[in-house]
Enzyme design. Structure first.
Site, PDB file in Angstrom:
ATOM      1  N   THR A   1      -2.750  55.156  66.384  1.00  0.00           N
ATOM      2  CA  THR A   1      -2.943  55.270  67.579  1.00  0.00           C
ATOM      3  C   THR A   1      -4.405  55.293  68.057  1.00  0.00           C
ATOM      4  OG1 THR A   1      -2.981  57.708  67.716  1.00  0.00           O
ATOM      5  CG2 THR A   1      -0.632  56.554  68.112  1.00  0.00           C
ATOM      6  N   ASP A   2      -5.452  55.692  67.326  1.00  0.00           N
ATOM      7  CA  ASP A   2      -6.844  55.962  67.497  1.00  0.00           C
ATOM      8  C   ASP A   2      -7.591  54.710  68.114  1.00  0.00           C
ATOM      9  OD1 ASP A   2      -6.390  58.596  67.257  1.00  0.00           O
ATOM     10  OD2 ASP A   2      -7.642  58.552  65.361  1.00  0.00           O
TER      11      ASP A   2
ATOM     12  N   TYR B   1     -22.697  50.498  97.347  1.00  0.00           N
ATOM     13  CA  TYR B   1     -24.002  51.501  97.333  1.00  0.00           C
ATOM     14  C   TYR B   1     -25.223  50.655  96.896  1.00  0.00           C
ATOM     15  CZ  TYR B   1     -20.585  55.588  97.571  1.00  0.00           C
ATOM     16  OH  TYR B   1     -19.576  56.444  98.251  1.00  0.00           O
TER      17      TYR B   1
ATOM     18  N   THR C   1      -1.003  56.963  61.501  1.00  0.00           N
ATOM     19  CA  THR C   1       0.012  58.144  61.624  1.00  0.00           C
ATOM     20  C   THR C   1       1.590  57.982  61.285  1.00  0.00           C
ATOM     21  OG1 THR C   1      -1.602  59.098  62.874  1.00  0.00           O
ATOM     22  CG2 THR C   1       0.750  60.273  62.885  1.00  0.00           C
TER      23      THR C   1
ATOM     24  N   LYS D   1      -5.660  55.163  75.267  1.00  0.00           N
ATOM     25  CA  LYS D   1      -5.066  56.279  74.755  1.00  0.00           C
ATOM     26  C   LYS D   1      -5.989  57.443  75.500  1.00  0.00           C
ATOM     27  CE  LYS D   1      -4.212  59.202  70.783  1.00  0.00           C
ATOM     28  NZ  LYS D   1      -4.418  59.361  69.086  1.00  0.00           N
TER      29      LYS D   1
END
Length: 333
Positions: free
Chosen positions: A85-86, A279, A14, A156
């Site tokens: 960024t993705d 657990y 971007t 992100k």
């Protein structure tokens, strides 16, 4: 004082995009990015190595990026990598394993808005990345929205907000305040060594990241194995609990491990850790051989698994590998 010499490796994203009939497309060069920043107190060289939306950054591109960092590591005081960024957190994590014992800081950054838009966050992110590349200790980092984070701890978490990335389970390396770039004094979770920098880009991408949900059919795990999957990261519930009645995930995990397929148990919760000892639903998985991811991010866990299997590690070696803090990606205590 001599100005620090910094290399900008541009890959698109971007930050370098322009408007087209098909939407935002990476078209701007690294030189275009630098020109829009104005004067910088560094000696900057630029190399355009890719021009891709980060959705198209895949293992082949990771190899290109890693090879370029390794190639130029002795010629500069730091390297800035502009990136979409993705998938930036995946790239930052994988680079942390592909290039260990770095001798300089490598800082990834990008933006939520293209740099040629008036309200873009790109100029501030780039300036921060250059400052981090000139001052951080050797390693892989991600700089975004006035925070410098360890690459293998970055995730992100927002799609449009400028505060797009968080440092998960450890504090940021540094933050920008009115005092400037202020470093965290406690960085003991990052191992340091005096070993020579090593490049190793061998990975195995036949892995899978699976999110557990109520009603998950365990036959899907065996379908993955039948299709050649060599390792699985399961985002389990809470501290790492898995279903053990009817659709018995715990038994399925045991069967996969008997087939030689390592299964990493992480948590769907972004913060804090998985703990299979607390657990019954976790202990049963642990007894079957599940490997705890502890407080690793999913991005770091899946890239660490790819890299480990790529080295030819068997389940015993993968278990030991995940019980080792390589680059600050996991808290063992």
């Amino acid at each position: 004082m001599d100005r620090k010499k910094i290399l900008l490796l541009s890959t698109g994203g971007t930050i370098a995009s322009v408007v087209s009939e098909d939407g935002l497309v990476p078209k701007q060069s690294g030189e275009d990015l630098i020109q829009l920043l104005g004067d910088m107190p560094y000696e900057i060289d630029v190399k355009d190595i890719l021009q891709l939306d980060s959705s198209n950054i895949q293992p082949e591109e990771w190899q290109i990026i890693a090879e370029n960092i390794y190639k130029y590591r002795n010629d500069y005081d730091g390297i800035v990598l502009s990136h979409g960024t993705d998938t930036m957190a995946y790239t930052a994590s994988m680079l942390s394993f592909m290039i260990q014992d770095l001798n300089l800081p490598v800082v990834l950054t990008g933006s939520q808005v293209p740099i040629n838009v008036m309200w873009s966050d790109a100029p501030d992110n780039l300036r921060l990345a250059f400052a981090a590349a000139s001052r951080c200790k050797p390693g892989v980092y991600l700089a975004f929205n006035r925070k410098v984070m360890l690459g293998c701890r970055s995730v992100k978490v927002r799609t449009i907000n400028f505060n797009a990335f968080e440092s998960v389970n450890v504090p940021p390396i540094a933050t920008v305040t009115s005092d400037g770039l202020v470093f965290n004094k406690n960085l003991s979770y990052i191992p340091r060594s005096n070993l020579a920098c090593k490049l190793n880009t061998k990975i195995n991408t036949n892995v899978s990241l699976v999110k557990l949900f109520p009603g998950f059919d365990t036959k899907l795990l065996f379908a993955l194995a039948d299709s050649g999957c060599k390792g699985i990261v399961i985002e389990a519930y809470g501290l790492g609990g898995m279903t053990n009645i009817r659709r018995n995930m715990v038994a399925a995990v045991g069967d996969l491990i008997k087939q030689g397929i390592p299964v990493i148990a992480s948590s769907q919760c972004l913060y804090e850790r998985s703990d299979l000892t607390k657990y019954e639903v976790g202990r049963r998985a642990l007894l079957e051989g599940a490997i705890s991811a502890r407080d690793m991010t999913s991005e770091s866990a899946i890239t660490k698994l790819m890299w480990g299997i790529g080295q030819g590690m068997d389940i015993r070696q993968i278990t030991k590998f995940f019980d080792t803090n390589i680059v600050g990606e996991v808290t063992l205590d």
